[in-house]
Enzyme design. Structure first.
Site, PDB file in Angstrom:
ATOM      1  N   SER A 189      20.833  20.087   5.879  1.00 58.06           N
ATOM      2  CA  SER A 189      19.729  20.586   6.693  1.00 58.06           C
ATOM      3  C   SER A 189      19.248  21.916   6.120  1.00 58.06           C
ATOM      4  O   SER A 189      20.040  22.691   5.573  1.00 58.06           O
ATOM      5  CB  SER A 189      20.190  20.787   8.139  1.00 58.06           C
ATOM      6  OG  SER A 189      19.265  21.557   8.873  1.00 58.06           O
TER       7      SER A 189
ATOM      8  N   ARG B  93     -17.474 -16.264   1.653  1.00 57.79           N
ATOM      9  CA  ARG B  93     -16.999 -14.999   1.086  1.00 57.79           C
ATOM     10  C   ARG B  93     -17.198 -13.910   2.129  1.00 57.79           C
ATOM     11  O   ARG B  93     -18.238 -13.869   2.781  1.00 57.79           O
ATOM     12  CB  ARG B  93     -17.762 -14.647  -0.205  1.00 57.79           C
ATOM     13  CG  ARG B  93     -17.558 -15.617  -1.373  1.00 57.79           C
ATOM     14  CD  ARG B  93     -16.225 -15.438  -2.075  1.00 57.79           C
ATOM     15  NE  ARG B  93     -16.106 -14.098  -2.628  1.00 57.79           N
ATOM     16  CZ  ARG B  93     -16.741 -13.698  -3.733  1.00 57.79           C
ATOM     17  NH1 ARG B  93     -17.521 -14.525  -4.402  1.00 57.79           N
ATOM     18  NH2 ARG B  93     -16.584 -12.468  -4.171  1.00 57.79           N
TER      19      ARG B  93
END
Length: 382
Positions: free
Chosen positions: A272, A311
């Protein structure tokens, strides 16, 4: 997040998948599609062999193409295939008309995407398999190691760590097998031309489709799938399922690593920035963190499925980023989990102490056969 090296890359893009879906990998795959298209047309007599050879030779040198310039020019047409084809035609001026003949941009990108996914899945599947093997070893070694079971995050009845690991195993193995099935059966070549009709090739269209699938090592679809996106959805779902299986194991490891529980630990913990005493199960934490991004990306791909008519106007584009990021984040999660399991230290004495302190007792006679059943099933599926 781009899948290349950056401030967060070593955490969120761990393993080999990120490189397999990077820009240069996509460029290589698109060029392979263009080369295969020319090769197959020459084989069927629709193109001179000399043209196919020249196109193939140019496509075999992806380093000769400026991926940054192609990406920048893609804004003009809405996709990178148009500037890529222009660059390829400049590379073979005497055969320029033979380049990209009869194909549309989506044919190239969709097929390249399938190639990229297939290659990215190899290391991802290898990490899932390694993680499953490691959980199988844990299940075997701790078949009879007693511990307290927990339901709704509360102490419940006794179980064994072997049975918990066997549960991890079945989830990881099921996710791996599903993803492998999608890779083998649903990653298909895309070739339909302007509107999915293959009109420029007449009756030879199906033969070209078959040839492309054979050359590229992809599945041959019954029809072009420009707007039928179940293949993308199945890939997304399988990746999301794998991420979920990884997250389950990672979450359990982090919970078992809490100071108040301390039944497992990471042999290479992370520290830490402010608390020197902390020893975090960082591999499991990162595995969970990466896996947590997957559901949203899966949802993005499912939301993009309704492609209009022959498309799509935008839905196709909406797939590109989440598909690449989903491969990266799931691959990173699997790589981190493999590391977490390789580094996992199991503390049977603490498990027994915690069980005794709980004051809860129960018959463990059924747990061993359940572990054996999971291990037997895993062994027969290898």
């Amino acid at each position: 997040m781009e899948p290349t090296s950056n401030l967060f890359g070593e955490v969120l893009a761990r393993g080999e998948v990120a490189a397999a879906v990077a820009d240069d990998a996509w460029l290589t795959a698109m060029l392979q599609v263009e080369a295969a298209l020319a090769e197959v047309q020459a084989f069927t007599g629709l193109l001179d062999q000399s043209a196919a050879d020249a196109i193939g030779a140019a496509c075999a040198r992806p380093e000769a193409f400026d991926v940054v310039a192609i990406g920048r020019a893609a804004a003009e047409s809405g996709n990178p295939v148009v500037p890529l084809v222009q660059a390829l035609r400049r590379a073979v001026p005497e055969h320029a008309e033979a380049v990209h003949r009869g194909a549309t941009s989506q044919d190239v990108i969709d097929t390249a995407g399938m190639l990229v996914a297939a290659r990215a899945l190899r290391p991802l599947l290898a990490d899932l398999r390694a993680a499953a093997d490691l959980t199988a070893r844990l299940a075997r070694e701790h078949r009879d190691t007693p511990m307290i079971g927990r339901t709704l995050l509360r102490q419940a009845v006794p179980t064994t760590f072997g049975l918990k690991a066997a549960g991890w195993l079945t989830g990881l193995d099921a996710a791996r097998r599903r993803l492998d099935q999608v890779r083998a059966e649903r990653l298909a070549v895309q070739f339909g031309g302007a509107a999915g009709t293959l009109a420029p090739f007449g009756d030879a269209g199906p033969e070209l489709l078959e040839g492309l699938a054979s050359v590229l090592g992809l599945t041959e679809p019954a029809l072009p799938w420009h707007t039928e996106r179940t293949r993308i959805a199945e890939l997304a779902g399988a990746l999301g399922g794998a991420a979920g299986a990884v997250a389950k194991v990672a979450r359990d490891i982090t919970l078992l690593s809490q100071n108040e529980v301390d039944e497992v630990s990471d042999s290479s913990p992370g520290g830490s920035s402010t608390m020197a005493h902390k020893r975090n199960p960082i591999a499991a934490v990162c595995a969970f963190g990466c896996a947590a991004s997957a559901p949203g990306l899966v949802a993005n791909l499912l939301a993009a499925m309704p492609h209009e008519h022959e498309r799509a106007a935008g839905a196709w584009h909406a797939e590109w980023r989440p598909l690449r990021e989903l491969l990266v984040t799931t691959g990173s999660a699997a790589s981190w989990l493999r590391a977490a399991l390789e580094r996992l230290l199991v503390h049977p004495d603490v498990m027994r102490d915690n069980l005794q302190r709980s004051g809860l007792t129960g018959d463990l006679g059924g747990t061993g056969p359940l572990v054996d059943r999971a291990l037997d099933a895993f062994g027969t599926k290898q």
